[in-house]
Design a protein around this motif. Structure first.
Motif, PDB file in Angstrom:
ATOM      1  N   ILE A 123       0.857  -1.174   0.000  1.00 23.33           N
ATOM      2  CA  ILE A 123       0.000   0.000   0.000  1.00 23.33           C
ATOM      3  C   ILE A 123       0.896   1.228   0.000  1.00 23.33           C
ATOM      4  O   ILE A 123       1.793   1.363   0.840  1.00 23.33           O
ATOM      5  N   ASN A 124       0.670   2.127  -0.947  1.00 24.78           N
ATOM      6  CA  ASN A 124       1.539   3.262  -1.183  1.00 24.78           C
ATOM      7  C   ASN A 124       1.716   4.155   0.048  1.00 24.78           C
ATOM      8  O   ASN A 124       2.826   4.584   0.352  1.00 24.78           O
ATOM      9  N   GLU A 125       0.640   4.441   0.774  1.00 22.15           N
ATOM     10  CA  GLU A 125       0.728   5.301   1.961  1.00 22.15           C
ATOM     11  C   GLU A 125       1.630   4.694   3.024  1.00 22.15           C
ATOM     12  O   GLU A 125       2.418   5.405   3.656  1.00 22.15           O
ATOM     13  N   GLU A 126       1.537   3.399   3.234  1.00 25.50           N
ATOM     14  CA  GLU A 126       2.350   2.733   4.244  1.00 25.50           C
ATOM     15  C   GLU A 126       3.821   2.725   3.863  1.00 25.50           C
ATOM     16  O   GLU A 126       4.690   2.873   4.721  1.00 25.50           O
ATOM     17  N   VAL A 127       4.122   2.563   2.584  1.00 25.90           N
ATOM     18  CA  VAL A 127       5.507   2.591   2.118  1.00 25.90           C
ATOM     19  C   VAL A 127       6.106   3.980   2.346  1.00 25.90           C
ATOM     20  O   VAL A 127       7.220   4.110   2.865  1.00 25.90           O
ATOM     21  N   GLU A 128       5.361   5.016   1.979  1.00 30.09           N
ATOM     22  CA  GLU A 128       5.852   6.380   2.171  1.00 30.09           C
ATOM     23  C   GLU A 128       6.083   6.687   3.645  1.00 30.09           C
ATOM     24  O   GLU A 128       7.082   7.310   4.010  1.00 30.09           O
ATOM     25  N   ASP A 129       5.174   6.230   4.514  1.00 33.06           N
ATOM     26  CA  ASP A 129       5.299   6.457   5.946  1.00 33.06           C
ATOM     27  C   ASP A 129       6.524   5.731   6.511  1.00 33.06           C
ATOM     28  O   ASP A 129       7.261   6.281   7.334  1.00 33.06           O
TER      29      ASP A 129
END
Length: 75
Positions: A20-26
């Motif tokens: 999931i893109n948001e989790e990777v960025e976080d």
């Protein structure tokens, strides 16, 4: 609109990781790294981003095992 899913391929075992893109960025923002969930290698390469989970599964073979979707092998 920002894409939801991020597809990464491991450089060592060549398996696909759908994240999931948001989790990777976080995770990266916090100073941690992303590794392969299969072999633990840090060498994973970004392949594609998409909002449709079905597009993530186009190149791989999946089957259900006890209600969970599992990757059988890459084609």
């Amino acid at each position: 609109m920002k894409e939801i899913y991020l597809i990464r391929i491991c450089g060592k075992c060549k398996k696909t990781n759908i994240l999931i893109n948001e989790e990777v960025e976080d995770t990266i923002k916090k100073g941690y790294y992303i590794s392969c969930s299969h072999c633990g290698s840090k060498r994973i390469f970004k392949e594609n981003e998409t909002s449709d989970l079905r597009k993530c599964m186009d190149n791989n073979v999946y089957k259900r095992v006890k209600g969970k979707i599992r990757q059988v092998h890459s084609i």
